[in-house]
Design a protein around this motif. Sequence first.
Motif, PDB file in Angstrom:
ATOM      1  N   LYS A   4       0.797  -1.230   0.000  1.00  8.40           N
ATOM      2  CA  LYS A   4       0.000   0.000   0.000  1.00  8.40           C
ATOM      3  C   LYS A   4       0.829   1.278   0.000  1.00  8.40           C
ATOM      4  O   LYS A   4       0.363   2.330   0.427  1.00  8.40           O
ATOM      5  N   THR A   5       2.076   1.219  -0.503  1.00  4.61           N
ATOM      6  CA  THR A   5       2.911   2.407  -0.661  1.00  4.61           C
ATOM      7  C   THR A   5       2.624   3.014  -2.031  1.00  4.61           C
ATOM      8  O   THR A   5       2.850   2.356  -3.058  1.00  4.61           O
ATOM      9  N   ASN A   6       2.136   4.235  -2.058  1.00  4.76           N
ATOM     10  CA  ASN A   6       1.868   4.901  -3.336  1.00  4.76           C
ATOM     11  C   ASN A   6       3.184   5.196  -4.041  1.00  4.76           C
ATOM     12  O   ASN A   6       4.098   5.788  -3.452  1.00  4.76           O
ATOM     13  N   HIS A   7       3.277   4.766  -5.292  1.00  4.12           N
ATOM     14  CA  HIS A   7       4.480   5.001  -6.080  1.00  4.12           C
ATOM     15  C   HIS A   7       4.121   5.097  -7.558  1.00  4.12           C
ATOM     16  O   HIS A   7       3.005   4.783  -7.958  1.00  4.12           O
ATOM     17  N   PHE A   8       5.082   5.531  -8.372  1.00  5.99           N
ATOM     18  CA  PHE A   8       4.877   5.731  -9.803  1.00  5.99           C
ATOM     19  C   PHE A   8       6.180   5.412 -10.526  1.00  5.99           C
ATOM     20  O   PHE A   8       7.233   5.253  -9.888  1.00  5.99           O
ATOM     21  N   ALA A   9       6.103   5.333 -11.859  1.00  6.85           N
ATOM     22  CA  ALA A   9       7.304   5.027 -12.639  1.00  6.85           C
ATOM     23  C   ALA A   9       7.179   5.616 -14.038  1.00  6.85           C
ATOM     24  O   ALA A   9       6.073   5.863 -14.524  1.00  6.85           O
ATOM     25  N   TRP A  10       8.336   5.805 -14.673  1.00  8.83           N
ATOM     26  CA  TRP A  10       8.357   6.288 -16.050  1.00  8.83           C
ATOM     27  C   TRP A  10       9.679   5.918 -16.707  1.00  8.83           C
ATOM     28  O   TRP A  10      10.644   5.572 -16.030  1.00  8.83           O
ATOM     29  N   THR A  11       9.672   5.955 -18.034  1.00 12.99           N
ATOM     30  CA  THR A  11      10.869   5.600 -18.797  1.00 12.99           C
ATOM     31  C   THR A  11      11.169   6.666 -19.846  1.00 12.99           C
ATOM     32  O   THR A  11      10.274   7.375 -20.300  1.00 12.99           O
ATOM     33  N   LYS A  12      12.428   6.741 -20.242  1.00 13.97           N
ATOM     34  CA  LYS A  12      12.852   7.529 -21.404  1.00 13.97           C
ATOM     35  C   LYS A  12      13.201   6.582 -22.546  1.00 13.97           C
ATOM     36  O   LYS A  12      13.161   6.954 -23.702  1.00 13.97           O
ATOM     37  N   GLU A  13      13.603   5.370 -22.180  1.00 14.93           N
ATOM     38  CA  GLU A  13      14.022   4.360 -23.144  1.00 14.93           C
ATOM     39  C   GLU A  13      13.288   3.061 -22.833  1.00 14.93           C
ATOM     40  O   GLU A  13      12.621   2.955 -21.804  1.00 14.93           O
ATOM     41  N   GLU A  14      13.413   2.065 -23.716  1.00 12.43           N
ATOM     42  CA  GLU A  14      12.801   0.765 -23.433  1.00 12.43           C
ATOM     43  C   GLU A  14      13.439   0.189 -22.173  1.00 12.43           C
ATOM     44  O   GLU A  14      14.656   0.270 -21.988  1.00 12.43           O
ATOM     45  N   VAL A  15      12.602  -0.400 -21.320  1.00 15.71           N
ATOM     46  CA  VAL A  15      13.056  -0.921 -20.019  1.00 15.71           C
ATOM     47  C   VAL A  15      12.457  -2.303 -19.800  1.00 15.71           C
ATOM     48  O   VAL A  15      11.306  -2.556 -20.159  1.00 15.71           O
ATOM     49  N   GLU A  16      13.252  -3.179 -19.186  1.00 15.41           N
ATOM     50  CA  GLU A  16      12.737  -4.475 -18.745  1.00 15.41           C
ATOM     51  C   GLU A  16      13.061  -4.629 -17.269  1.00 15.41           C
ATOM     52  O   GLU A  16      14.194  -4.397 -16.836  1.00 15.41           O
ATOM     53  N   VAL A  17      12.035  -5.012 -16.489  1.00 13.42           N
ATOM     54  CA  VAL A  17      12.201  -5.218 -15.056  1.00 13.42           C
ATOM     55  C   VAL A  17      11.656  -6.590 -14.681  1.00 13.42           C
ATOM     56  O   VAL A  17      10.863  -7.178 -15.421  1.00 13.42           O
ATOM     57  N   GLN A  18      12.107  -7.086 -13.538  1.00 13.47           N
ATOM     58  CA  GLN A  18      11.581  -8.340 -13.008  1.00 13.47           C
ATOM     59  C   GLN A  18      10.997  -8.047 -11.635  1.00 13.47           C
ATOM     60  O   GLN A  18      11.626  -7.380 -10.816  1.00 13.47           O
ATOM     61  N   LEU A  19       9.780  -8.527 -11.404  1.00 14.74           N
ATOM     62  CA  LEU A  19       9.092  -8.340 -10.136  1.00 14.74           C
ATOM     63  C   LEU A  19       8.937  -9.684  -9.451  1.00 14.74           C
ATOM     64  O   LEU A  19       8.693 -10.694 -10.115  1.00 14.74           O
ATOM     65  N   SER A  20       9.049  -9.671  -8.132  1.00 21.78           N
ATOM     66  CA  SER A  20       8.853 -10.902  -7.374  1.00 21.78           C
ATOM     67  C   SER A  20       8.273 -10.562  -6.015  1.00 21.78           C
ATOM     68  O   SER A  20       8.363  -9.424  -5.547  1.00 21.78           O
ATOM     69  N   GLY A  21       7.662 -11.551  -5.415  1.00 19.49           N
ATOM     70  CA  GLY A  21       7.077 -11.387  -4.099  1.00 19.49           C
ATOM     71  C   GLY A  21       6.181 -12.569  -3.781  1.00 19.49           C
ATOM     72  O   GLY A  21       6.277 -13.622  -4.410  1.00 19.49           O
TER      73      GLY A  21
END
Length: 156
Positions: A121-138
Amino acid sequence: MKSTHYVACAAAATLLVGMPASWAQSSDHQMISPGDLKWTDVPSLPPGAKIAVIEGPLNEAVPFTFRLKFPANYQIPAHWHPAVERVTVLSGTFNMGVGDKLDMQKSMSLSPGSMMIMQPKTNHFAWTKEEVEVQLSGIGPWGITYVNPADDPRKK
């Protein structure tokens, strides 16, 4: 005694080397190459994002791992998740910030190898300038709730 141990180890190694590749993986053990990933659109994110689920399902209380690809000049409005989310940047520069609305001036640039751990429940945001790949886990269930409901692409 030692020579018997070495002979047993050598015999086991010979058996393992000759084992078919299909035996190297079972339902509990996975080895995944980038080419094995199946990319699809992400209805819960603005258009343009792609997802490849590696481990899941995302809607259950089990470990999850997935990758996201974002195009250049992409923005994810402020949102939160119901569980801890671990984000690792694989390629490109991913800009993330904490707050109730997307503010590029209040973000941090994360390069490949960087990681961000978001508490529930932490409010956050994201943006890119270039193509990006991320990995999420939990540990699931994974979900996304937008701070401003009008930003939710599922409602458009």
